[in-house]
Each structure stands twice: as C-alpha cells, then as structure tokens.
Design a protein around this motif. Sequence first.
Motif, PDB file in Angstrom:
ATOM      1  N   TRP A  33       0.675  -1.256  -0.123  1.00 46.49           N
ATOM      2  CA  TRP A  33       0.034  -0.161  -0.029  1.00 46.49           C
ATOM      3  C   TRP A  33       0.881   1.128   0.030  1.00 46.49           C
ATOM      4  O   TRP A  33       0.668   2.155  -0.727  1.00 46.49           O
ATOM      5  CB  TRP A  33      -1.018   0.041   1.461  1.00 46.49           C
ATOM      6  CG  TRP A  33      -1.869   1.402   1.370  1.00 46.49           C
ATOM      7  CD1 TRP A  33      -1.473   2.318   2.303  1.00 46.49           C
ATOM      8  CD2 TRP A  33      -2.959   1.405   0.835  1.00 46.49           C
ATOM      9  NE1 TRP A  33      -2.356   3.335   2.027  1.00 46.49           N
ATOM     10  CE2 TRP A  33      -3.353   2.539   1.236  1.00 46.49           C
ATOM     11  CE3 TRP A  33      -3.784   0.979  -0.168  1.00 46.49           C
ATOM     12  CZ2 TRP A  33      -4.610   3.624   0.882  1.00 46.49           C
ATOM     13  CZ3 TRP A  33      -4.836   1.387  -0.888  1.00 46.49           C
ATOM     14  CH2 TRP A  33      -5.284   2.913  -0.016  1.00 46.49           C
ATOM     15  N   TYR A  34       1.964   1.245   0.543  1.00 44.24           N
ATOM     16  CA  TYR A  34       2.871   2.436   0.731  1.00 44.24           C
ATOM     17  C   TYR A  34       3.491   2.548  -0.520  1.00 44.24           C
ATOM     18  O   TYR A  34       3.673   3.620  -0.948  1.00 44.24           O
ATOM     19  CB  TYR A  34       3.856   2.109   1.970  1.00 44.24           C
ATOM     20  CG  TYR A  34       4.917   3.361   1.888  1.00 44.24           C
ATOM     21  CD1 TYR A  34       4.497   4.630   2.771  1.00 44.24           C
ATOM     22  CD2 TYR A  34       6.081   3.073   1.443  1.00 44.24           C
ATOM     23  CE1 TYR A  34       5.528   5.463   2.804  1.00 44.24           C
ATOM     24  CE2 TYR A  34       7.213   4.042   1.568  1.00 44.24           C
ATOM     25  CZ  TYR A  34       6.698   5.239   2.056  1.00 44.24           C
ATOM     26  OH  TYR A  34       7.700   6.211   2.407  1.00 44.24           O
ATOM     27  N   ALA A  35       3.903   1.513  -1.001  1.00 48.20           N
ATOM     28  CA  ALA A  35       4.591   1.772  -2.309  1.00 48.20           C
ATOM     29  C   ALA A  35       3.569   2.154  -3.523  1.00 48.20           C
ATOM     30  O   ALA A  35       4.149   2.965  -4.397  1.00 48.20           O
ATOM     31  CB  ALA A  35       5.097   0.255  -2.712  1.00 48.20           C
ATOM     32  N   TRP A  36       2.448   1.846  -3.325  1.00 51.51           N
ATOM     33  CA  TRP A  36       1.456   2.011  -4.306  1.00 51.51           C
ATOM     34  C   TRP A  36       1.227   3.721  -4.504  1.00 51.51           C
ATOM     35  O   TRP A  36       1.170   4.271  -5.357  1.00 51.51           O
ATOM     36  CB  TRP A  36       0.173   1.528  -4.166  1.00 51.51           C
ATOM     37  CG  TRP A  36      -1.231   2.114  -4.671  1.00 51.51           C
ATOM     38  CD1 TRP A  36      -1.959   2.630  -3.987  1.00 51.51           C
ATOM     39  CD2 TRP A  36      -1.629   1.896  -6.025  1.00 51.51           C
ATOM     40  NE1 TRP A  36      -3.059   3.345  -4.704  1.00 51.51           N
ATOM     41  CE2 TRP A  36      -2.908   2.726  -6.092  1.00 51.51           C
ATOM     42  CE3 TRP A  36      -1.213   1.452  -7.212  1.00 51.51           C
ATOM     43  CZ2 TRP A  36      -3.511   3.046  -7.002  1.00 51.51           C
ATOM     44  CZ3 TRP A  36      -1.876   1.557  -8.406  1.00 51.51           C
ATOM     45  CH2 TRP A  36      -3.169   2.461  -8.294  1.00 51.51           C
ATOM     46  N   ARG A  37       1.041   4.096  -3.120  1.00 51.99           N
ATOM     47  CA  ARG A  37       0.502   5.526  -2.717  1.00 51.99           C
ATOM     48  C   ARG A  37       1.855   6.358  -3.204  1.00 51.99           C
ATOM     49  O   ARG A  37       1.751   7.353  -3.607  1.00 51.99           O
ATOM     50  CB  ARG A  37       0.372   5.870  -1.275  1.00 51.99           C
ATOM     51  CG  ARG A  37      -0.948   4.998  -0.781  1.00 51.99           C
ATOM     52  CD  ARG A  37      -2.173   5.575  -1.774  1.00 51.99           C
ATOM     53  NE  ARG A  37      -2.527   6.951  -1.355  1.00 51.99           N
ATOM     54  CZ  ARG A  37      -3.137   7.655  -0.411  1.00 51.99           C
ATOM     55  NH1 ARG A  37      -3.784   6.634   0.294  1.00 51.99           N
ATOM     56  NH2 ARG A  37      -3.376   8.791  -0.398  1.00 51.99           N
ATOM     57  N   GLU A  38       2.938   5.811  -2.753  1.00 49.57           N
ATOM     58  CA  GLU A  38       4.130   6.699  -3.134  1.00 49.57           C
ATOM     59  C   GLU A  38       4.365   6.645  -4.617  1.00 49.57           C
ATOM     60  O   GLU A  38       4.805   7.885  -5.266  1.00 49.57           O
ATOM     61  CB  GLU A  38       5.651   6.349  -2.317  1.00 49.57           C
ATOM     62  CG  GLU A  38       5.610   6.496  -1.008  1.00 49.57           C
ATOM     63  CD  GLU A  38       5.490   7.789  -0.675  1.00 49.57           C
ATOM     64  OE1 GLU A  38       6.460   8.526  -1.201  1.00 49.57           O
ATOM     65  OE2 GLU A  38       4.795   8.231   0.236  1.00 49.57           O
ATOM     66  N   THR A  39       4.275   5.598  -5.387  1.00 51.58           N
ATOM     67  CA  THR A  39       4.451   5.680  -6.892  1.00 51.58           C
ATOM     68  C   THR A  39       3.506   6.518  -7.443  1.00 51.58           C
ATOM     69  O   THR A  39       3.898   7.209  -8.393  1.00 51.58           O
ATOM     70  CB  THR A  39       4.423   4.272  -7.330  1.00 51.58           C
ATOM     71  OG1 THR A  39       5.693   3.334  -6.592  1.00 51.58           O
ATOM     72  CG2 THR A  39       4.695   3.971  -8.945  1.00 51.58           C
ATOM     73  N   GLU A  41       1.788   9.153  -6.208  1.00 46.82           N
ATOM     74  CA  GLU A  41       2.064  10.353  -5.789  1.00 46.82           C
ATOM     75  C   GLU A  41       3.377  11.015  -6.669  1.00 46.82           C
ATOM     76  O   GLU A  41       3.364  12.121  -7.372  1.00 46.82           O
ATOM     77  CB  GLU A  41       2.474  10.542  -4.611  1.00 46.82           C
ATOM     78  CG  GLU A  41       1.172  10.551  -3.525  1.00 46.82           C
ATOM     79  CD  GLU A  41       0.157  11.397  -3.633  1.00 46.82           C
ATOM     80  OE1 GLU A  41       0.701  12.602  -4.163  1.00 46.82           O
ATOM     81  OE2 GLU A  41      -0.937  11.271  -3.332  1.00 46.82           O
ATOM     82  N   GLU A  42       4.354  10.134  -6.972  1.00 46.09           N
ATOM     83  CA  GLU A  42       5.708  10.543  -7.601  1.00 46.09           C
ATOM     84  C   GLU A  42       5.223  10.737  -8.987  1.00 46.09           C
ATOM     85  O   GLU A  42       5.631  11.863  -9.534  1.00 46.09           O
ATOM     86  CB  GLU A  42       6.692   9.677  -7.445  1.00 46.09           C
ATOM     87  CG  GLU A  42       7.831  10.077  -7.960  1.00 46.09           C
ATOM     88  CD  GLU A  42       9.040   9.123  -7.826  1.00 46.09           C
ATOM     89  OE1 GLU A  42      10.151   9.027  -8.097  1.00 46.09           O
ATOM     90  OE2 GLU A  42       8.912   7.824  -6.718  1.00 46.09           O
ATOM     91  N   GLU A  43       4.514   9.775  -9.630  1.00 42.08           N
ATOM     92  CA  GLU A  43       4.298   9.708 -11.075  1.00 42.08           C
ATOM     93  C   GLU A  43       3.252  11.108 -11.323  1.00 42.08           C
ATOM     94  O   GLU A  43       3.380  11.722 -12.269  1.00 42.08           O
ATOM     95  CB  GLU A  43       3.576   8.620 -11.402  1.00 42.08           C
ATOM     96  CG  GLU A  43       3.173   8.537 -13.013  1.00 42.08           C
ATOM     97  CD  GLU A  43       4.510   8.409 -13.602  1.00 42.08           C
ATOM     98  OE1 GLU A  43       4.521   8.653 -15.061  1.00 42.08           O
ATOM     99  OE2 GLU A  43       5.684   8.168 -13.181  1.00 42.08           O
ATOM    100  N   HIS A  46       5.232  14.219 -11.249  1.00 44.74           N
ATOM    101  CA  HIS A  46       6.179  14.553 -12.383  1.00 44.74           C
ATOM    102  C   HIS A  46       5.058  14.882 -13.700  1.00 44.74           C
ATOM    103  O   HIS A  46       5.885  15.769 -14.495  1.00 44.74           O
ATOM    104  CB  HIS A  46       7.013  12.898 -12.578  1.00 44.74           C
ATOM    105  CG  HIS A  46       7.587  12.991 -14.019  1.00 44.74           C
ATOM    106  ND1 HIS A  46       8.811  13.572 -13.867  1.00 44.74           N
ATOM    107  CD2 HIS A  46       7.376  12.381 -14.948  1.00 44.74           C
ATOM    108  CE1 HIS A  46       9.320  13.432 -15.079  1.00 44.74           C
ATOM    109  NE2 HIS A  46       8.628  12.827 -15.796  1.00 44.74           N
ATOM    110  N   GLU A 153      -7.849   1.903  -5.026  1.00 42.01           N
ATOM    111  CA  GLU A 153      -7.585   2.021  -4.010  1.00 42.01           C
ATOM    112  C   GLU A 153      -8.731   1.200  -3.201  1.00 42.01           C
ATOM    113  O   GLU A 153      -8.221   0.355  -2.216  1.00 42.01           O
ATOM    114  CB  GLU A 153      -7.384   3.202  -3.221  1.00 42.01           C
ATOM    115  CG  GLU A 153      -6.300   3.950  -3.945  1.00 42.01           C
ATOM    116  CD  GLU A 153      -6.091   5.310  -3.350  1.00 42.01           C
ATOM    117  OE1 GLU A 153      -6.894   5.690  -2.472  1.00 42.01           O
ATOM    118  OE2 GLU A 153      -5.121   5.902  -3.671  1.00 42.01           O
TER     119      GLU A 153
END
Length: 453
Positions: A33-39, A41-43, A46, A153
């Motif tokens: 879940w953390y990796a999903w949210r961070e990915t 948000e970052e994408e 960008h 989500e």
Amino acid sequence: MSSKFLRFSAMTVALSYVAVSLVVLAAFATPLWYAWRETIEEERAHILDANTRRLAEIFNEQGAAALKSAIDVQVGAKAAGDEDLILLIDGQRNRIAGNFSTWPASLAEAQGMRTFSIDINGRETRVAAMHVALPGGYRLLVANNIDKYQQLEHLFLFSLGVATGIVVLLGIASGVVVRRTLLGKVKDINRAASAIMAGDFSHRLPHDSGESELNTLVATENRMLDQIEQLIGSVRNVSNAIAHDLRTPLAELRSRLEELSLTQPGPTEMLDEIHGAIADVDRVISIFNALLRLAEIDTGARRSGFVELDAAGVACDVVDFYLPLAESRECNLRFTSSGPLPMSGDPLLLAQAIGNLIDNALKFVGENGTVTVDTSLADDGTKLIAVTDNGPGIPDVEKEKVFDRFYRGDASRGTPGVGLGLSLVAAVARLHCGTLTLSDAHPGLKVTLRISG
C-alpha cells in the motif's frame, strides 16, 4: 488476557494461527500500500510538473494568445472532471482558457503543488494541482483528477478485507474440525481409561493405521498399558507366590508350636522343635530379605554405591569363597579369565549375583560335576561373566520363566531355596545396564551376565 484463554486447546491454536496469518497479511499489504501511494504520488507530480513547464514555456516564448491556443488544443472538447484540468486567468482573475470556469476559492496564493477539493459538475472532486504565476499577472493552474485512483484503492482495500475474512473463516473452520477430531480422540482415551480403572487391564486405546502425532501418542500409551498389565500380573503372581511360600513355613511353625503345647515333651525334644521353629522363621525372614533387596535394586537406590572395580577380580574372589563348598560336594569349581574388566558398579551386589549363579550351579551338577566361571571382554566392550555347568540344564520352555520371582522348575522342587535367586541376579544386571541370558552348554546350562557399563 486471562489464563483460560492462554490454555492449550484446538480453538486456541486455530485463533493463534488466524492472528499470525493476519499479521503476515498486514506485513505484506502495508509495504504494498505504501509503495502504491508513493509511486502514484511521484508519477502524478512528475506529470503535472512536466505539463506545467511545457505550458509556461509556451507563454514565455509566444505569449498569452499562443498559450490559450495550446490549452484549447490540449483540453479540446473534454469537460471538466476528465483527466486534464487546466485554467488560465489574467491579473483581474478573468478566465482566458481552460476547461473549468472559476479559480478555486480554496487555493492559496502560494505557488507549487497542492491537493484540494473542488466542485466539478456538482460533485466534490479531489484534485492535485500545480499553481504557477506568469509574467503580466497571469496565473496558470494545471490539475489532475485523483478521484480516479480511489476506485483502485477501494478495490485493493476490498480485496484485503476479503482475504482477511477468508483467513478468519478458514482458521475458525479448521479450529472447529481439529477440536472435534481431538475431542473424539479424547473421548476414546477417556473410555479406555475408564475401562482400565474399572479393572479391565486388557483394554487398549483405539489405534488407527497410518502415521500421525496422535497415532504415535496412542501407540506409546498402549505400550505403556502393556507394561502396566505385565507389572500388575507380575505383582499378582508374586503375591500368590509369597502367600504360597510363606504358608508352608508358617504352617510348619504353627504345627510345631501346637504340638509342643499339647505334648509338652522333654527338654531334648523341646530343643529340637525349637531349632526347627527357628529354621522356619529364618526361611520366612530370608524371603522378606530377598524381596527387600530386590525392591532396593529395582528403585536404583544402590547406584549411589557405585565405585570403580575389576569385575574379573570380583568373580575370582567369589570363586575362592565357594571353593570349600564345591569341595565338600565333590564338585570341580574353576575360574578362567582373559584379563581385567574395569567398570563402575556395586561390588557387593555384583559378588552376590555371581555367588547366586555359582550356588545354583553347584546345587544341580551333583557329585563330580564341573562349574566354570569365565570372564571376558566382548568386541563391543561388553563385560561378560559366564557361569557354566554340566548339570541337567533347564528346558527351553522354562528359560524365560525362571526369571519370574518365586518360580521354581520341576528340577528344583526338592532343592532348598525360594525361587528368587535368578530374579535377584537379573535385577543386579539391570542396575548395571546389563542383561542376563541362558543358553544350553550341551550338557548343562550356561548363564551369562552381560554388562555394558
């Protein structure tokens, strides 16, 4: 948490399994879940930054009109609420281009990335937006609808909830099945135990075919019950034998005393009868002394008296002690040895055991018989003490029975003794981690004391 909950049971094991499974599931889902949210948000950041820079460069190089045309081309006929949300206003906050009409009231003056909610087509929508101030008072807002990610989500959270429910249900169902299985086994064990307590020592626990923890436990319990039945049978036999062997000397003693009281003989006859009564009492005492020695040996209490000794030397001393008796019976008693046999043991008990074997052999060989005591060391380090005679021997059917307490074969009915000699020797062998075996000497009998310690 109460101690009742912590008690071992099938349901406790199942609930513990469920708890561990949920912890593992959480440990797997949380970083995902953390990796999903961070990915995401970052994408998203960008994409917004790249889109905003591109539009700002168009404004800086070609002016507001060119930027308006570029925005119109990008949003095209898309309505507000689609993926790209763009708004360009002038210094008086008049709309120049874009696909929604008003500047969000919740948007602060500061530039940069913001996440907020706006009303689009009458629906509250979460957006991530990049706010940039352009020369001439113009302001550019490039936003992205992030509500579209909520469906993914929600699907992830729904799947996680379903997985949690499945783990809980499977854990509870497994607990119920295991509990019923264990309760069935426990009921079988209770029924068997009740039958045994009622006196049916032949009853055994039901044993299924196949290998499992419960079957292993049941097999062990059945072997224990076999041993208990054998011991109880031995106790019964010993009790009967004690009653039988004590009845004879006690009956003779009572008869002597009764005859003395009735006949009142002279001093000489009186003394003879008294000596006979003393012999009867000595016989009873010898039985009890032998039983006490056996009990002491069986409990292992004599291990405290173990010392380092030479078994060959002990056997030699015992042979020397019995030489006068052998000569008086016109028997040949010989000792042979292959060398010292160092070991740890009780010298008194070992001497008594060897003495019992020699005494038994001398009783049966008769005149001109031969008894040989031999000590040797086997290849595996076992100490061997063998007593061989050329007497009548023991029939094969009686070889196992002679170790039973108070057992006396047909050949020993007319000889003195109470049938505890070989039982005592076998007990001494067990105390020294050894065994006692009988074999034919052709003619005669060979009794071998094997000590592994």
